[in-house]
Design a protein around this motif. Structure first.
Motif, PDB file in Angstrom:
ATOM      1  N   LEU A 245       3.289   3.611   3.782  1.00 23.59           N
ATOM      2  CA  LEU A 245       3.322   2.211   4.212  1.00 23.59           C
ATOM      3  C   LEU A 245       1.918   1.629   4.331  1.00 23.59           C
ATOM      4  CD1 LEU A 245       6.088   2.323   6.960  1.00 23.59           C
ATOM      5  CD2 LEU A 245       6.142   0.900   4.900  1.00 23.59           C
ATOM      6  N   GLN A 249       0.607  -1.684   2.338  1.00 24.91           N
ATOM      7  CA  GLN A 249       0.051  -2.842   3.036  1.00 24.91           C
ATOM      8  C   GLN A 249      -1.325  -3.216   2.483  1.00 24.91           C
ATOM      9  OE1 GLN A 249       1.445  -5.033   4.921  1.00 24.91           O
ATOM     10  NE2 GLN A 249       1.993  -4.277   6.951  1.00 24.91           N
ATOM     11  N   LEU A 334       8.695  -2.528   3.596  1.00 23.91           N
ATOM     12  CA  LEU A 334       8.056  -3.173   4.738  1.00 23.91           C
ATOM     13  C   LEU A 334       9.076  -3.647   5.770  1.00 23.91           C
ATOM     14  CD1 LEU A 334       5.352  -5.059   2.681  1.00 23.91           C
ATOM     15  CD2 LEU A 334       5.000  -3.067   4.156  1.00 23.91           C
ATOM     16  N   CYS A 337       9.920  -0.659   7.736  1.00 22.04           N
ATOM     17  CA  CYS A 337       8.769  -0.454   8.620  1.00 22.04           C
ATOM     18  C   CYS A 337       8.966  -1.212   9.928  1.00 22.04           C
ATOM     19  CB  CYS A 337       7.500  -0.913   7.907  1.00 22.04           C
ATOM     20  SG  CYS A 337       6.041  -1.066   8.973  1.00 22.04           S
ATOM     21  N   TYR A 338       9.394  -2.484   9.817  1.00 21.07           N
ATOM     22  CA  TYR A 338       9.611  -3.263  11.040  1.00 21.07           C
ATOM     23  C   TYR A 338      10.720  -2.636  11.887  1.00 21.07           C
ATOM     24  CZ  TYR A 338      10.855  -6.924  14.294  1.00 21.07           C
ATOM     25  OH  TYR A 338      11.134  -7.600  15.446  1.00 21.07           O
ATOM     26  N   TYR A 348       1.892  -3.569  14.359  1.00 21.81           N
ATOM     27  CA  TYR A 348       2.038  -3.036  13.001  1.00 21.81           C
ATOM     28  C   TYR A 348       3.377  -3.478  12.412  1.00 21.81           C
ATOM     29  CZ  TYR A 348       1.998   0.437   9.211  1.00 21.81           C
ATOM     30  OH  TYR A 348       2.018   1.061   7.986  1.00 21.81           O
ATOM     31  N   CYS A 352       4.204  -5.788   9.075  1.00 25.11           N
ATOM     32  CA  CYS A 352       5.105  -5.338   8.015  1.00 25.11           C
ATOM     33  C   CYS A 352       6.162  -6.398   7.725  1.00 25.11           C
ATOM     34  CB  CYS A 352       5.800  -4.031   8.412  1.00 25.11           C
ATOM     35  SG  CYS A 352       4.807  -2.538   8.232  1.00 25.11           S
ATOM     36  N   SER A 355       4.741  -9.521   5.975  1.00 24.47           N
ATOM     37  CA  SER A 355       4.473  -9.218   4.565  1.00 24.47           C
ATOM     38  C   SER A 355       5.774  -9.139   3.770  1.00 24.47           C
ATOM     39  CB  SER A 355       3.710  -7.898   4.455  1.00 24.47           C
ATOM     40  OG  SER A 355       2.438  -7.988   5.072  1.00 24.47           O
TER      41      SER A 355
END
Length: 658
Positions: A245, A249, A334, A337-338, A348, A352, A355
């Motif tokens: 990740l 990013q 992403l 990721c969240y 962070y 994510c 994005s």
């Protein structure tokens, strides 16, 4: 599914594990890591003549017969002129845990390698840990993990990588002249592109393959927390997921809305040496040949900008459209990721999500010409993209549906992404690529449909959408039934043509799809085979139950690739063909050809030049030979579906929730 590279030599090594091809003319092929006690169990007898009347027994490690004698099963067809008869050896009802071999008595006697019968965890846990080891050893940048294969950080100069315009390269990656700098607001952008995994046996890094890999690993971490997540003491992929990740990013400038897609250049020209032109350890690149002019792109690797963002003058336009295959997969990674970090690392996670939403909105959903993949397109010639948009939208729905008023401000509500996921699922199902492939780098509906099915259930199956759970399940069934039709043409029951690139990846992908379909309680598959049995057989095919009697994943089984086209494993200070192994690496697998091509410094492997598998070649070719990228180069995308397949076999069903 062609993957070429390195001057038509897709770099990297392959260590060829030998099956000890002796003078015998019958062989028993098994899943070399074993069979789940309560599951389906099939081995194969491959013989040079008919084995009419033959029987087989299963013996324990002490030599005692514990099953049989039983009659061999149906003749499944011919593999080759040399081996015209292949038979099924089924022992589903044998459930006692232990280590065993199979002996065949009949016109031509044969014996198998040893294998286990045990719980899913005991059979597949070590293989899952091996998969993790592979990714740890593919790490680039300063945060490498020391191991017998890795002794130094590599490509630290990537921390200050300069942006360039994509060159006009031919199908082998060669380009004329010099690379042209890209400019933004009057200067050449410099980004920190360090980190990430090497794509394969070479040292290039691609968003295309990395985003796919991160998607599958994060889904495994989320859905199987006790096997791939923080609940595992031996195979937690959490750190690797975060590592992937972080690099993704770095390839997206969210402030200026600029997308980068590749680090390094594969092939050079008469004035420029590039990644595929030399054979070396990665840590030497930052100072290679004193960084003289010819080696400037070895020492200081270029990063390439989204092709649609650059005008004829080399100027980068902010907010340019992004190829939908990359936009969808990036958004998916992403978004997960969240979902995973919204509590433990809120800042962070929020970045994510921001994005993911911006990238998804910039997807070019009316692409013309080739999709953006890598340089050159022929290395990874992807054509389908609706599946990627479906996956990205489904994961954005999961990210937003649970956070309510605590969601960061964004352009769309969760319901918008559910609608988008349904739209793109329907576009795929009614489009030109429907069910033309199964889960792998080039088609992710084998995961996207599963995710959207669960999203629809979570939303209460609202009306007014362009697809439904029933339609998604039917399309998964269609893909699996086409694979079963292919299996029926192959004496070993493999669901993908052996003489095609990415066979290993497809085998693991089919195992994942069959497990998903079983979990969703899909209707019966064609031919009367259960979903669980089909998953087991596909994994068996890539773990030794094939014509060559070799596992196609390193150190999973007793015979596996030893001479991979992988520079680090080829140059490790040990004799080739031996340890340390790049455990867990999934190689290309059998193919239509075995490639040739050498570079200065490549260590000959196998050392004696003996091809132990040639006698088994026929409908496809497998060669454990360092030059043969087409059969034994490993890659991050080739490996990505195998840990997920192993986790399904161990757990049986997800215990984590989206």
């Amino acid at each position: 599914m062609i993957r070429l590279s390195w001057n038509l030599l897709r770099l990297p090594l392959v260590v060829s594990l030998s099956v000890a091809a002796s003078a015998q003319s019958a062989f028993v092929r098994v899943n070399q890591i074993g069979y789940v006690s309560g599951g389906a169990k099939r081995a194969y007898l491959m013989a040079s003549a008919a084995e009419t009347g033959a029987t087989f027994i299963v013996k324990n490690s002490g030599g005692t017969t514990v099953f049989g004698p039983a009659a061999i099963g149906a003749n499944l067809g011919s593999w080759s002129t040399a081996y015209p008869d292949v038979y099924a050896l089924d022992f589903d009802n044998f459930v006692t845990t232990g280590t065993y071999t199979i002996d065949v008595s009949g016109p031509i006697a044969a014996a198998s390698p040893s294998f286990r019968v045990d719980t899913g965890a005991n059979v597949y846990a070590n293989a899952l840990g091996n998969s993790l080891f592979f990714y740890q050893n593919e790490r680039d940048g300063p945060n490498f993990i020391p191991s017998p294969l890795r002794m130094a950080a590599a490509h630290l100069n990537d921390q200050n990588a300069k942006a360039y315009v994509t060159p006009n390269a031919n199908s082998s990656g060669r380009f004329s002249g010099d690379l042209r700098p890209a400019t933004f607001s009057g200067s050449q952008p410099v980004i920190n592109a360090a980190g990430g995994w090497w794509d394969a046996g070479d040292y290039l890094k691609f968003v295309q393959t990395t985003s796919y890999t991160v998607d599958l690993l994060l889904v495994g971490i989320r859905d199987f927390p006790n096997q791939m997540g923080a609940g595992s003491a031996t195979s937690s992929f959490v750190a690797e997921g975060k590592f992937g990740l972080d690099w993704l990013q770095s390839m997206w400038d969210d402030n200026n809305k600029i997308f980068y897609y590749q680090v390094g250049i594969g092939s050079g020209n008469s004035q420029t040496v590039a990644d595929h032109d030399i054979w070396r350890l990665p840590q030497v690149d930052d100072t290679y040949n004193q960084c003289s002019s010819k080696y400037r792109y070895i020492c200081n690797r270029p990063v390439f900008v989204n092709t649609s963002a650059v005008n004829s003058s080399g100027q980068i336009q902010s907010g340019a459209l992004i190829s939908p295959n990359l936009a969808g997969r990036m958004a998916a990674a992403l978004a997960i990721c969240y979902h995973e970090y919204q509590i433990s690392n809120t800042a962070y996670a929020n970045q994510c999500l921001s994005s993911a939403e911006h990238i998804f909105d910039l997807a070019n959903t009316a692409p013309s010409g080739n999709l953006l993949t890598v340089i050159p397109f022929s290395f990874y010639p992807e054509s389908e993209w609706r599946d990627d948009m479906e996956l990205g939208a489904a994961e954005l729905y999961f990210a937003l549906q649970g956070c309510g008023t605590s969601c960061p401000a964004g352009p769309h509500p969760a319901s918008y992404y559910l609608q988008q996921a349904a739209h793109w699922a329907n576009a795929y199902i009614t489009g030109p690529g429907d069910a033309a492939d199964t889960l792998n780098l080039y088609d992710v509906t084998g995961l996207a449909h599963f995710e959207l099915y669960r999203a629809l259930g979570l939303a209460g199956n609202p009306g007014g959408l362009e697809t439904s759970q029933a339609a998604l399940l039917a399309d998964l069934q269609k893909q699996l039934n086409k694979a079963i039709a292919q299996s029926n043409t192959d004496p070993f029951g493999f669901g993908f043509p052996w003489a095609t690139y990415d066979t290993t990846s497809h085998g693991a992908g089919l195992a994942v799809m069959a497990a998903e379909y079983s979990f969703l309680n899909g209707p019966a598959l064609s031919g009367g085979i259960s979903q669980a049995a089909y998953a087991s057989r596909q994994l068996g095919n890539i773990l030794g139950a094939n014509a060559w009697g070799t596992s196609l994943i390193v150190n999973d089984g007793s015979t596996f690739p030893l001479c991979m086209q992988h520079q680090v494993t080829n140059l490790v200070p040990m004799p080739p063909n031996g340890s340390p192994f790049l455990s867990g690496a999934a190689v290309e697998g059998p193919n239509s050809i075995a490639a040739k091509g050498t570079l200065s410094g490549m260590v000959t492997c196998p050392p004696n030049g003996v091809d132990l598998f040639s006698q088994f070649n026929s409908k496809a070719v497998y060669k454990d030979f360092v030059q043969s990228y087409s059969t034994v180069e490993p890659a991050i995308d080739l490996t990505a579906s195998s840990p997920l397949a192993f986790a399904w076999q161990i757990a049986g069903a997800p215990s984590g929730t989206p």
